[in-house]
Design a protein around this motif. Structure first.
Motif, short mmCIF file in Angstrom:
data_model
loop_
_atom_site.label_atom_id
_atom_site.label_comp_id
_atom_site.label_asym_id
_atom_site.label_seq_id
_atom_site.Cartn_x
_atom_site.Cartn_y
_atom_site.Cartn_z
N GLY A 94 53.69 -32.57 36.65
CA GLY A 94 53.65 -31.17 36.21
C GLY A 94 53.69 -30.16 37.34
N THR A 95 54.25 -30.53 38.49
CA THR A 95 54.38 -29.56 39.57
C THR A 95 55.32 -28.45 39.16
OG1 THR A 95 56.21 -30.77 40.60
CG2 THR A 95 53.98 -31.29 41.37
N TYR A 96 55.24 -27.34 39.84
CA TYR A 96 56.17 -26.25 39.58
C TYR A 96 56.34 -25.42 40.85
CZ TYR A 96 51.80 -23.72 38.82
OH TYR A 96 50.55 -23.19 38.97
N VAL A 97 57.38 -24.59 40.85
CA VAL A 97 57.72 -23.77 42.01
C VAL A 97 57.46 -22.31 41.68
CG1 VAL A 97 59.59 -23.05 43.55
CG2 VAL A 97 59.44 -25.43 42.79
N LEU A 98 56.80 -21.63 42.61
CA LEU A 98 56.53 -20.21 42.47
C LEU A 98 57.28 -19.45 43.54
CD1 LEU A 98 52.65 -20.22 42.10
CD2 LEU A 98 54.33 -19.95 40.29
N HIS A 99 57.71 -18.25 43.21
CA HIS A 99 58.32 -17.36 44.19
C HIS A 99 57.28 -16.33 44.59
CE1 HIS A 99 60.77 -13.95 45.65
NE2 HIS A 99 61.46 -14.93 46.19
N ARG A 100 56.97 -16.32 45.88
CA ARG A 100 55.98 -15.37 46.40
C ARG A 100 56.66 -14.04 46.65
NH1 ARG A 100 51.56 -17.84 50.10
NH2 ARG A 100 51.68 -15.72 50.79
N VAL A 101 56.21 -13.02 46.01
CA VAL A 101 56.83 -11.69 46.12
C VAL A 101 56.36 -10.98 47.39
CG1 VAL A 101 57.11 -9.46 45.00
CG2 VAL A 101 57.01 -11.54 43.64
N HIS A 102 55.13 -11.15 47.78
CA HIS A 102 54.62 -10.44 48.96
C HIS A 102 54.26 -11.38 50.06
CE1 HIS A 102 51.38 -11.54 46.34
NE2 HIS A 102 50.45 -11.23 47.20
N PRO A 138 60.15 -26.17 55.16
CA PRO A 138 60.56 -25.00 55.94
C PRO A 138 61.61 -24.14 55.24
CG PRO A 138 60.33 -26.88 57.39
CD PRO A 138 60.18 -27.39 55.97
N GLY A 139 62.57 -24.75 54.58
CA GLY A 139 63.59 -23.99 53.86
C GLY A 139 63.00 -23.21 52.70
N MET A 140 62.06 -23.83 51.99
CA MET A 140 61.39 -23.12 50.89
C MET A 140 60.58 -21.95 51.43
SD MET A 140 60.16 -26.28 48.50
CE MET A 140 59.70 -25.28 47.10
N MET A 141 59.98 -22.13 52.59
CA MET A 141 59.20 -21.04 53.19
C MET A 141 60.09 -19.84 53.49
SD MET A 141 56.65 -22.92 55.80
CE MET A 141 55.50 -24.15 55.26
N LEU A 167 62.66 -18.95 51.89
CA LEU A 167 62.99 -18.32 50.61
C LEU A 167 61.76 -17.83 49.86
CD1 LEU A 167 65.72 -20.85 49.45
CD2 LEU A 167 66.07 -18.55 50.38
N ARG A 168 60.60 -17.97 50.49
CA ARG A 168 59.32 -17.57 49.90
C ARG A 168 59.02 -18.31 48.60
NH1 ARG A 168 59.14 -11.19 50.44
NH2 ARG A 168 61.24 -11.39 49.66
N LEU A 169 59.33 -19.59 48.58
CA LEU A 169 59.02 -20.44 47.43
C LEU A 169 57.86 -21.35 47.78
CD1 LEU A 169 62.66 -21.51 46.53
CD2 LEU A 169 61.29 -19.77 45.40
N ARG A 170 57.04 -21.68 46.80
CA ARG A 170 55.91 -22.57 47.01
C ARG A 170 55.85 -23.58 45.87
NH1 ARG A 170 56.49 -20.50 51.15
NH2 ARG A 170 55.00 -19.37 52.41
N VAL A 171 55.55 -24.82 46.20
CA VAL A 171 55.34 -25.86 45.20
C VAL A 171 53.85 -25.93 44.91
CG1 VAL A 171 55.60 -28.30 44.64
CG2 VAL A 171 57.30 -27.17 46.06
N LEU A 181 59.85 -34.14 53.30
CA LEU A 181 59.65 -33.12 52.28
C LEU A 181 58.28 -33.26 51.62
CD1 LEU A 181 63.20 -33.23 50.69
CD2 LEU A 181 62.23 -31.35 52.01
N ALA A 182 57.87 -34.49 51.34
CA ALA A 182 56.57 -34.71 50.69
C ALA A 182 55.43 -34.24 51.57
CB ALA A 182 56.41 -36.18 50.33
N LEU A 183 55.49 -34.55 52.86
CA LEU A 183 54.43 -34.11 53.77
C LEU A 183 54.36 -32.59 53.86
CD1 LEU A 183 54.70 -36.78 56.58
CD2 LEU A 183 52.73 -36.37 55.10
N TRP A 184 55.50 -31.95 54.01
CA TRP A 184 55.50 -30.49 54.07
C TRP A 184 54.96 -29.88 52.78
CZ3 TRP A 184 55.92 -26.82 57.61
CH2 TRP A 184 56.47 -27.14 58.85
N GLN A 185 55.43 -30.38 51.65
CA GLN A 185 55.01 -29.80 50.38
C GLN A 185 53.54 -30.08 50.08
OE1 GLN A 185 57.83 -30.88 47.32
NE2 GLN A 185 59.49 -29.79 48.36
N ALA A 186 53.05 -31.26 50.45
CA ALA A 186 51.65 -31.59 50.20
C ALA A 186 50.71 -30.84 51.14
CB ALA A 186 51.43 -33.09 50.32
#
Length: 108
Positions: free
Chosen positions: A100-108, A21-24, A26-30, A10-15
């Motif tokens: 202070g990381t956070y998750v964003l939802h990509r709309v487009h 892949p699961g977040m992708m 759902l169109r989520l980004r850290v 998870l750390a490698l993917w997020q960094a």
């Protein structure tokens, strides 16, 4: 060993990609606290440490210990949910621990 592999995965993917892949799907980004890109590998590892450890509950073979670990995992997920709900920035305590990381939802 399994926890370490999961945290590293998870750390490698997020960094590197900003999402697992699961977040992708759902169109989520850290994002790092500066919002300029994905978190560092250290921040991503810290962020995922809590959630990975919360799901590792059948590891000892002793029923009472595994049941206790299940309750601790449930409490950790509940604490993350409550901390997200009460935060004005919608960050869980695991995000704050990770610098202070956070998750964003990509709309487009």
């Amino acid at each position: 060993l399994t926890s370490g592999v999961m945290i590293a995965w998870l750390a490698l993917w997020q960094a590197k990609a900003g999402a697992s892949p699961g977040m992708m799907l759902l169109r989520l980004r850290v994002r790092a606290s500066d919002a300029l890109g994905p978190p560092s590998i250290a921040s991503a590892a810290i962020r995922n440490l809590i959630t990975v450890m919360a799901v590792m509950n059948s590891v000892t073979g002793q029923e009472w210990v595994d049941n206790l670990l299940s309750l601790v995992g449930l409490a950790a997920y509940a604490a993350i949910g409550v901390s997200i709900a009460k935060s004005p920035t919608h960050q869980g305590f695991h995000d704050r621990l990770a610098g202070g990381t956070y998750v964003l939802h990509r709309v487009h």
